[in-house]
Design a protein around this motif. Structure first.
Motif, PDB file in Angstrom:
ATOM      1  N   ALA A 137       0.841  -1.209   0.000  1.00 47.39           N
ATOM      2  CA  ALA A 137       0.000   0.000   0.000  1.00 47.39           C
ATOM      3  C   ALA A 137       0.871   1.253   0.000  1.00 47.39           C
ATOM      4  CB  ALA A 137      -0.931  -0.011   1.207  1.00 47.39           C
ATOM      5  N   ALA A 138       1.945   1.228   0.787  1.00 43.82           N
ATOM      6  CA  ALA A 138       2.860   2.377   0.823  1.00 43.82           C
ATOM      7  C   ALA A 138       3.583   2.532  -0.511  1.00 43.82           C
ATOM      8  CB  ALA A 138       3.853   2.214   1.967  1.00 43.82           C
ATOM      9  N   LEU A 139       4.034   1.429  -1.076  1.00 46.97           N
ATOM     10  CA  LEU A 139       4.695   1.479  -2.377  1.00 46.97           C
ATOM     11  C   LEU A 139       3.759   2.069  -3.433  1.00 46.97           C
ATOM     12  CD1 LEU A 139       6.433  -2.018  -2.335  1.00 46.97           C
ATOM     13  CD2 LEU A 139       7.633   0.175  -2.481  1.00 46.97           C
ATOM     14  N   LYS A 140       2.525   1.612  -3.465  1.00 45.45           N
ATOM     15  CA  LYS A 140       1.560   2.072  -4.464  1.00 45.45           C
ATOM     16  C   LYS A 140       1.288   3.573  -4.323  1.00 45.45           C
ATOM     17  CE  LYS A 140      -3.181   1.221  -6.121  1.00 45.45           C
ATOM     18  NZ  LYS A 140      -3.729   2.574  -5.896  1.00 45.45           N
ATOM     19  N   ALA A 141       1.015   4.024  -3.114  1.00 42.29           N
ATOM     20  CA  ALA A 141       0.686   5.433  -2.909  1.00 42.29           C
ATOM     21  C   ALA A 141       1.852   6.337  -3.304  1.00 42.29           C
ATOM     22  CB  ALA A 141       0.306   5.671  -1.449  1.00 42.29           C
ATOM     23  N   ASN A 142       3.045   5.938  -2.939  1.00 47.52           N
ATOM     24  CA  ASN A 142       4.208   6.773  -3.239  1.00 47.52           C
ATOM     25  C   ASN A 142       4.642   6.654  -4.696  1.00 47.52           C
ATOM     26  OD1 ASN A 142       5.273   8.128  -0.593  1.00 47.52           O
ATOM     27  ND2 ASN A 142       4.585   6.084   0.001  1.00 47.52           N
ATOM     28  N   ALA A 143       4.382   5.513  -5.305  1.00 44.43           N
ATOM     29  CA  ALA A 143       4.625   5.376  -6.746  1.00 44.43           C
ATOM     30  C   ALA A 143       3.727   6.328  -7.527  1.00 44.43           C
ATOM     31  CB  ALA A 143       4.392   3.938  -7.181  1.00 44.43           C
ATOM     32  N   GLU A 144       2.485   6.401  -7.120  1.00 38.25           N
ATOM     33  CA  GLU A 144       1.549   7.303  -7.793  1.00 38.25           C
ATOM     34  C   GLU A 144       1.985   8.759  -7.632  1.00 38.25           C
ATOM     35  OE1 GLU A 144      -2.047   6.108  -5.894  1.00 38.25           O
ATOM     36  OE2 GLU A 144      -2.450   4.491  -7.333  1.00 38.25           O
ATOM     37  N   ALA A 145       2.482   9.094  -6.437  1.00 38.24           N
ATOM     38  CA  ALA A 145       2.924  10.470  -6.188  1.00 38.24           C
ATOM     39  C   ALA A 145       4.152  10.814  -7.029  1.00 38.24           C
ATOM     40  CB  ALA A 145       3.224  10.654  -4.708  1.00 38.24           C
ATOM     41  N   LEU A 146       5.094   9.886  -7.138  1.00 34.72           N
ATOM     42  CA  LEU A 146       6.294  10.142  -7.944  1.00 34.72           C
ATOM     43  C   LEU A 146       5.950  10.254  -9.425  1.00 34.72           C
ATOM     44  CD1 LEU A 146       8.933   7.854  -6.189  1.00 34.72           C
ATOM     45  CD2 LEU A 146       9.062  10.344  -6.434  1.00 34.72           C
ATOM     46  N   ALA A 147       5.042   9.404  -9.891  1.00 33.98           N
ATOM     47  CA  ALA A 147       4.616   9.492 -11.288  1.00 33.98           C
ATOM     48  C   ALA A 147       3.946  10.838 -11.557  1.00 33.98           C
ATOM     49  CB  ALA A 147       3.672   8.338 -11.619  1.00 33.98           C
ATOM     50  N   ALA A 148       3.176  11.321 -10.586  1.00 39.63           N
ATOM     51  CA  ALA A 148       2.513  12.621 -10.739  1.00 39.63           C
ATOM     52  C   ALA A 148       3.530  13.754 -10.784  1.00 39.63           C
ATOM     53  CB  ALA A 148       1.538  12.842  -9.590  1.00 39.63           C
ATOM     54  N   GLU A 149       4.700  13.542 -10.172  1.00 41.73           N
ATOM     55  CA  GLU A 149       5.774  14.543 -10.204  1.00 41.73           C
ATOM     56  C   GLU A 149       6.595  14.461 -11.491  1.00 41.73           C
ATOM     57  OE1 GLU A 149       8.271  15.033  -6.698  1.00 41.73           O
ATOM     58  OE2 GLU A 149       6.777  13.951  -5.524  1.00 41.73           O
ATOM     59  N   GLY A 150       6.303  13.470 -12.329  1.00 38.15           N
ATOM     60  CA  GLY A 150       6.982  13.386 -13.618  1.00 38.15           C
ATOM     61  C   GLY A 150       7.957  12.243 -13.773  1.00 38.15           C
ATOM     62  N   ALA A 151       8.060  11.366 -12.776  1.00 33.68           N
ATOM     63  CA  ALA A 151       8.978  10.238 -12.886  1.00 33.68           C
ATOM     64  C   ALA A 151       8.560   9.320 -14.030  1.00 33.68           C
ATOM     65  CB  ALA A 151       9.023   9.453 -11.576  1.00 33.68           C
TER      66      ALA A 151
END
Length: 224
Positions: free
Chosen positions: A57-71
């Protein structure tokens, strides 16, 4: 044209991250952005039987946040997160490369041995999750080592020379136990600073997470 960054999912730690460590931006020759998974520390990841739903769950939430930042792709700050390669890949908005253990599946013509942060916690399941043989030879850093005091117990100081000696000793132990090994993979993302000393001592090629992420970043950037 500005290069898009690679995102790095970071465990919640306080130990020093010197150049060569996955968590130091100066370790890369391309742009990276970091995001700490709050409340998910070394003990949550370096475990034979982790709380998988909580960590994912932590990986998913933070993956989504990084992708939103342009990763354009994601790496992680712990090789034990190999366990989540497929599960995270299924829910991440961008491609993921969770662990240096991913090297092994591309080295089928080599006899690979692994140096890990914790031999007692690195299970066949971790290897199999990234397409590697579950019986891949490995040795771990000692539980009472300077390495463990810093990186597993979240210490505030780092004795670089002591850790380098421990890594070289572990490499020599690996090839003594498994003389067929002709290539070494460093599971732990804190070990790349000691790669030159290890290669010199063993006379063997050594691959780490920075090698993995460099190739991964090139691939995901090319796909864009």
């Amino acid at each position: 044209m500005k290069q898009a960054p690679l995102g790095i999912l970071m465990l919640d730690t306080r130990f020093p991250r010197i150049v060569g460590d996955v968590g130091n931006a100066a370790s890369y020759d391309f742009p990276v952005i970091f995001r700490t998974m709050e409340g998910i520390g070394s003990a949550d990841a370096v475990a034979a039987h982790p709380d998988r739903p909580r960590v994912l769950a932590a990986l998913k939430a933070n993956a989504e946040a990084l992708a939103a930042e342009g990763a354009v792709g994601l790496g992680t700050s712990c090789g034990f997160l190999a366990l989540y390669q497929d599960d995270l890949g299924a829910v991440s908005p961008v491609p993921v490369a969770t662990s240096a253990l991913l090297h092994i599946r591309d080295l089928k013509d080599r006899k690979v041995g692994v140096i890990t942060a914790s031999a007692k916690n690195l299970t066949p399941g971790h290897f199999e999750a990234v397409g590697a043989p579950g019986d891949t030879p490995m040795v771990g850093l000692p539980e009472d080592s300077s390495f463990a005091a810093t990186f597993l117990h979240n210490g505030l100081t780092l004795d670089r020379e002591a850790v380098e000696r421990e890594v070289v000793a572990a490499g020599r132990d690996l090839v003594a136990r498994h003389p067929e090994v002709d290539t070494v993979v460093l599971e732990c993302t804190n070990l790349p600073p000691y790669k030159p000393a290890l290669q010199k001592a063993l006379g063997l090629p050594v691959l780490d997470v920075l090698d993995l992420l460099k190739d991964f970043y090139r691939e995901v950037s090319a796909r864009r």
